[in-house]
Scaffold this motif. Sequence first.
Motif, PDB file in Angstrom:
ATOM      1  N   THR A 191     -75.172  33.073  61.450  1.00 61.18           N
ATOM      2  CA  THR A 191     -76.187  32.221  60.784  1.00 61.18           C
ATOM      3  C   THR A 191     -75.261  31.554  59.365  1.00 61.18           C
ATOM      4  OG1 THR A 191     -76.963  34.979  60.634  1.00 61.18           O
ATOM      5  CG2 THR A 191     -77.532  33.344  58.951  1.00 61.18           C
ATOM      6  N   HIS A 244     -81.042  39.772  63.916  1.00 59.86           N
ATOM      7  CA  HIS A 244     -79.634  39.863  65.008  1.00 59.86           C
ATOM      8  C   HIS A 244     -78.800  40.795  65.803  1.00 59.86           C
ATOM      9  CE1 HIS A 244     -78.736  34.820  63.164  1.00 59.86           C
ATOM     10  NE2 HIS A 244     -80.178  35.325  64.220  1.00 59.86           N
ATOM     11  N   ASP A 250     -76.034  37.622  62.645  1.00 56.00           N
ATOM     12  CA  ASP A 250     -74.796  36.982  63.255  1.00 56.00           C
ATOM     13  C   ASP A 250     -74.196  36.037  63.045  1.00 56.00           C
ATOM     14  OD1 ASP A 250     -75.678  35.425  64.406  1.00 56.00           O
ATOM     15  OD2 ASP A 250     -75.624  36.351  66.300  1.00 56.00           O
ATOM     16  N   ARG A 266     -76.522  41.019  68.996  1.00 57.63           N
ATOM     17  CA  ARG A 266     -77.465  40.181  70.140  1.00 57.63           C
ATOM     18  C   ARG A 266     -76.220  39.031  70.623  1.00 57.63           C
ATOM     19  NH1 ARG A 266     -80.889  34.919  67.502  1.00 57.63           N
ATOM     20  NH2 ARG A 266     -78.970  33.915  66.332  1.00 57.63           N
TER      21      ARG A 266
END
Lengths: 466, 204
Positions: free
Chosen positions: A340, A259, A337, A289
């Motif tokens: 998750t 991520h 991130d 992200r």
Amino acid sequence: MTSSYLHAPGFIAGDRPKIVTSRFEYADSYKIDRFIATGGYQGLRSALSRPAQTVHDDVKSATVLGRGGAGFPAGVKWGLTPQEVWPRYLVVNGDESEPGTYKDRLLMERDPHQLIEGCLIACYAAGLSQCFLYIRGEMAVAQERVAEALNEAYEAGYVGKNILGTNFSVDIVLHWGAGAYVVGEETALIESLEGNRGMPRLKPPFFPAANGLYGQPTIVNNVETLANLPWLMTNGVDAYTAIGTKTSPGTRMVAVSGHVVRPGVYEIVNGTTTFRDLIYGQEFCGGIRNNNALKAFVPGGGSAPWFTSDQLDLPFEGSQVGAAGSMLGSGAIMVMDETTDIPAAALTLTRFYAHESCGKCTPCREGGTWLERILSRVVDGKGTDADLAQLIEVGESICPGDFPHASNEALGLTAVPFPYKMTTICFVGPSAYVPVHSALTLFRSEFEARITKRTMIKVTAVGVSS
Amino acid sequence: MSRLTDAHVALAKEIIGRYPRPKSALVPLLHLAQEQDGYITRDAMVHIGELVGVTSAEVYGTATFYEMFKFEPVGKYVVNICGTMSCALMGSEELMHHAEQRLGIKAGGTTPDGMFTLEHAECQAACTEAPCLQVNYRYRYRLTPADLDELIDDLSAERLTHEIPPHGTVAKVRQHIASHRGVGVVAPELVTESPAWLNGKAAL
């Protein structure tokens, strides 16, 4: 179809020293003409113009660390062969398959001649008489590129009989596998190369340097390790050790996936670049992200215990990462991130190792499968408290004693350093437990939230009379 | 069922000749058999055993260890969708689900027309390009379900045959060592002394 499908994508160049990726910018980087026009085979010439022992000494004093996972210095490894036992072999480990790892395939697809040159330098320096270059079975294009490069190099007199007109002669035989992660372990790689089921051998007695391929002294080196040698020979030990730190000189190829804003493969300065640089630095991945929070990351391939933001400032240096409870492994960072699902993410890795167990050692064959089944049940919302305890019990039968993990300030945890103890021959069994242990240690509440909320039903009587 | 063709036997002998022990050629020869027939037949395993001097049971023993070898016919295109961590984090489960619906088969199955076999694969060393898949071991990167539909359309219409050979063929380029350039095998029983270049002098 675009050509990018044929040319391994993902490499992101930067304004940093380049030891192994210097030709990646060229579309024809894999061709011998481009290779020679950009200094190719100069390292081989430089090596052959000196006695073999001095070349070996250079590799030793440059501390070229193995890039496959264990990080053992290549020059020292070459010196472990018994005196006066001949012939000796070189086996190149191109069976890249550790979860998260993506670098050797790039090196084989984009600069196969550099690898060939590295193999030749190793054979010259360590007196290795035949080289077997083992490429993972599923890597069709890497096999094609290396085959084509070998054909070119033989034709041009760089490989084979009387190389560059000297008394140095060595064949490089391209070998390819057929799909088995465990074959990346060096003794399993040798078993596979001998035409057998790729199951690891016991060490001792089967230390490859003493008793390897066909029972002969055998050096097994990773692709990236060998790819460092041409630059080292051309530029010298001082130039090599000027990059990075004393204990971790040179550069490393690191794949950062998951991520982040800009996942990619970066050649980084060894020893000094930190995980924060890599994940958040603008010249690297540029952060998480959507500006999400970082939840956890795997610092060194699927077999490495997990880190959280507490460990971001650690540099890419083996002993420090080891003391912090994990390993650098194969240069693979997987970033998770805040969105998750941790138990489910751990399951993807445990399933991998359970699936890839060769079946030789009981704790791995049975334990890995148990871990996968129990964890699956928990992820599906059908687990119980007893399952969480059972996961740890099964893990302890694979890895008795304290298991390495990172420190965590919020949870009040102090680090348990790497490595673990193990009841198996190789690391596949322990690796099935790594994600379970890391996830349970750092994110236990997510597992607890997952277990069923069944309550006891009080049965007063089996039947009642009307 | 088929033994290796004459052309493949010649190739097999060339490959065997590169190893100090013939059995080392087993995996490459099994690939050759799979390239010929799309999967590994019993007759091919018997034939390979004859060529390298081991029993067909030993050939079978080795062959069954490795995931790439198939023992019954599979689709012309074997689609391997990676499901390990990096790909899973980037949505590979959705991709697999979409592939199952689109092809009308479950992972592990083959379409009735024999065109596609769908498999759940483990890490393919393309983790920064997740989610990824391989079709007959040729990559596709960062796929959306729409990309997958397009890929299946292209494969169904045979628009990618120049890049993706039918299942069985892995690398389309082979190593060839010309006899005047090759050193030949360095077998333990043939060599007992240190190589010539370890004489304390520079080779060049």
